[in-house]
Scaffold this motif. Structure first.
Motif, PDB file in Angstrom:
ATOM      1  N   LEU A  98       0.854  -1.185   0.000  1.00 31.86           N
ATOM      2  CA  LEU A  98       0.000   0.000   0.000  1.00 31.86           C
ATOM      3  C   LEU A  98       0.888   1.232   0.000  1.00 31.86           C
ATOM      4  N   LEU A  99       0.789   2.032  -1.040  1.00 33.16           N
ATOM      5  CA  LEU A  99       1.510   3.301  -1.096  1.00 33.16           C
ATOM      6  C   LEU A  99       0.620   4.364  -0.464  1.00 33.16           C
ATOM      7  N   LEU A 100       0.917   4.711   0.778  1.00 36.29           N
ATOM      8  CA  LEU A 100       0.034   5.629   1.510  1.00 36.29           C
ATOM      9  C   LEU A 100       0.018   7.019   0.881  1.00 36.29           C
TER      10      LEU A 100
ATOM     11  N   LEU B 236      -0.826  10.195  -8.477  1.00 36.35           N
ATOM     12  CA  LEU B 236      -2.031  10.929  -8.842  1.00 36.35           C
ATOM     13  C   LEU B 236      -3.172   9.975  -9.198  1.00 36.35           C
ATOM     14  N   ALA B 237      -2.840   8.893  -9.907  1.00 36.56           N
ATOM     15  CA  ALA B 237      -3.861   7.900 -10.270  1.00 36.56           C
ATOM     16  C   ALA B 237      -4.425   7.219  -9.031  1.00 36.56           C
ATOM     17  N   ASN B 238      -3.570   6.901  -8.074  1.00 29.73           N
ATOM     18  CA  ASN B 238      -4.042   6.294  -6.828  1.00 29.73           C
ATOM     19  C   ASN B 238      -5.023   7.208  -6.099  1.00 29.73           C
TER      20      ASN B 238
ATOM     21  N   ARG C 268      -7.282   4.201  -4.645  1.00 33.15           N
ATOM     22  CA  ARG C 268      -6.631   2.901  -4.475  1.00 33.15           C
ATOM     23  C   ARG C 268      -5.136   3.129  -4.281  1.00 33.15           C
ATOM     24  N   GLN C 269      -4.558   2.507  -3.272  1.00 25.48           N
ATOM     25  CA  GLN C 269      -3.143   2.707  -2.979  1.00 25.48           C
ATOM     26  C   GLN C 269      -2.282   1.472  -3.243  1.00 25.48           C
ATOM     27  N   THR C 270      -2.850   0.405  -3.780  1.00 20.78           N
ATOM     28  CA  THR C 270      -2.106  -0.849  -3.902  1.00 20.78           C
ATOM     29  C   THR C 270      -1.145  -0.829  -5.089  1.00 20.78           C
TER      30      THR C 270
ATOM     31  N   ASN D   7       2.341  -4.209   5.261  1.00 21.85           N
ATOM     32  CA  ASN D   7       2.642  -3.948   3.849  1.00 21.85           C
ATOM     33  C   ASN D   7       2.374  -2.499   3.453  1.00 21.85           C
ATOM     34  N   ALA D   8       2.207  -1.611   4.444  1.00 25.69           N
ATOM     35  CA  ALA D   8       1.932  -0.199   4.168  1.00 25.69           C
ATOM     36  C   ALA D   8       3.242   0.571   4.080  1.00 25.69           C
ATOM     37  N   ILE D   9       3.493   1.179   2.918  1.00 27.67           N
ATOM     38  CA  ILE D   9       4.695   1.985   2.709  1.00 27.67           C
ATOM     39  C   ILE D   9       4.324   3.453   2.910  1.00 27.67           C
ATOM     40  N   PRO D  10       4.870   4.116   3.934  1.00 28.15           N
ATOM     41  CA  PRO D  10       4.521   5.520   4.187  1.00 28.15           C
ATOM     42  C   PRO D  10       5.230   6.467   3.222  1.00 28.15           C
ATOM     43  N   HIS D  11       4.989   6.249   1.949  1.00 22.84           N
ATOM     44  CA  HIS D  11       5.686   7.006   0.908  1.00 22.84           C
ATOM     45  C   HIS D  11       4.796   7.056  -0.324  1.00 22.84           C
TER      46      HIS D  11
END
Length: 314
Positions: free
Chosen positions: A13-15, A83-85, A90-92, A173-177
């Protein structure tokens, strides 16, 4: 690669912007969209101006056109996905997609690094050996320098990608980036990351520090040569041709060193994101302005491009 990584995490997950309040997310979305469009438009204009103006078919502008191309690719590996996320809610990103994004982000970062060093050498030859410039900076040599940079950059990131693929990710699996960065990924791994960290500090450090030292030495020699020029006007002209390049070097290396050459334990998500925004979004956006505003040849070529565009639409 797939067999080396039997992990329970198959996507991340790209937060990114989602960690901010809703109102602030919208403002950041518009800000990043504007910066990305400015990056693409500015660098494409530089590319177009250099390709259309025969006076700019010289080594200095050959390297600048390559830098503009790399900067467009650099920003395009991170900002559109973010931007699409945001638009899709959706952040995956898949594990393979994450490694692919990481590969291209750092390949283009390495290319920026090498091109800045090559441009410093070009300025060194132009200022310190002006009578031999045409014989030293030949077209085959320029092509060889750029091609060699691409080869080394790709080999470097192939090694880091293969090392990352052998790690297991079995927890958070959450990436704070806003993109798949090396440091946040290593923090999420439940494997031993000692080898990865050592390779980042040694091998990647060698690739970043060596060109940086080369740039410093080049400009020390340039400064010594310029100070020996008796005419104040001549000294100013020589310094002005190098000022734009030094501004870009300061922006690029300042943020890179802050993120990737400090202990991993001292990294905070907010600091890493702010620095990453600087070298992946802000610096590529500013490069066309920095190089064009102080360069009369580029400004003249851009005026021709604009005039041709308006005349064709009428």
């Amino acid at each position: 690669m797939r067999g080396a990584n039997q992990s329970s995490v198959c996507e991340f997950l790209l937060l990114g912007l989602s960690r901010q309040p809703r109102r602030q997310q919208q403002l950041l979305f518009l800000l990043f969209l504007g910066m990305y469009l400015a990056t693409v438009l500015g660098n494409l204009l530089i590319l177009l101006a250099i390709s259309l103006d025969a006076r700019l078919h010289r080594p200095m502008y050959f390297f600048l056109s390559n830098l503009s191309f790399v900067d467009v690719c650099f920003s395009s590996t991170t900002v559109p996905k973010m931007l699409a996320n945001h638009v899709l809610g959706r952040q995956t990103i898949s594990f393979s997609g994450c490694l692919t994004q990481m590969y291209f982000v750092f390949t283009f970062m390495d290319m920026d690094n090498f091109l800045l060093a090559v441009m410093a050498y070009d300025r060194f030859v132009a200022v310190c050996h002006p009578l031999h410039y045409s014989t030293k900076m030949t077209h085959p040599l320029c092509v060889l320098l750029v091609t060699g940079s691409w080869v080394i950059a790709n080999l470097d990131m192939l090694l880091h990608t293969l090392l990352m693929s052998r790690l297991s990710f079995c927890g958070d699996n959450a990436i704070p980036h806003f993109f798949c960065d090396l440091t946040p990924l290593l923090k999420l791994s439940c494997s031993d990351t000692h080898l990865n960290e050592m390779m980042i500090l040694f091998e990647a450090g060698l690739i970043m520090i060596t060109p940086f030292i080369f740039i410093l030495v080049s400009y020390i020699l340039i400064t010594r040569a310029v100070l020996s020029v008796p005419s104040a006007k001549g000294r100013w002209k020589a310094f002005s041709t190098c000022g734009s390049h030094l501004a870009v070097v300061s922006l690029f290396y300042g943020t890179i060193i802050a993120v990737y050459f400090s202990p991993f334990s001292s990294h905070s998500a907010e600091t890493d994101i702010a620095a990453a925004v600087m070298f992946t979004v802000v610096t590529p956006m500013l490069n066309p302005f920095i190089y064009s505003l102080r360069n009369q040849d580029i400004k003249g070529a851009l005026r021709k491009v604009v005039a041709m565009t308006f005349s064709s639409t009428q």
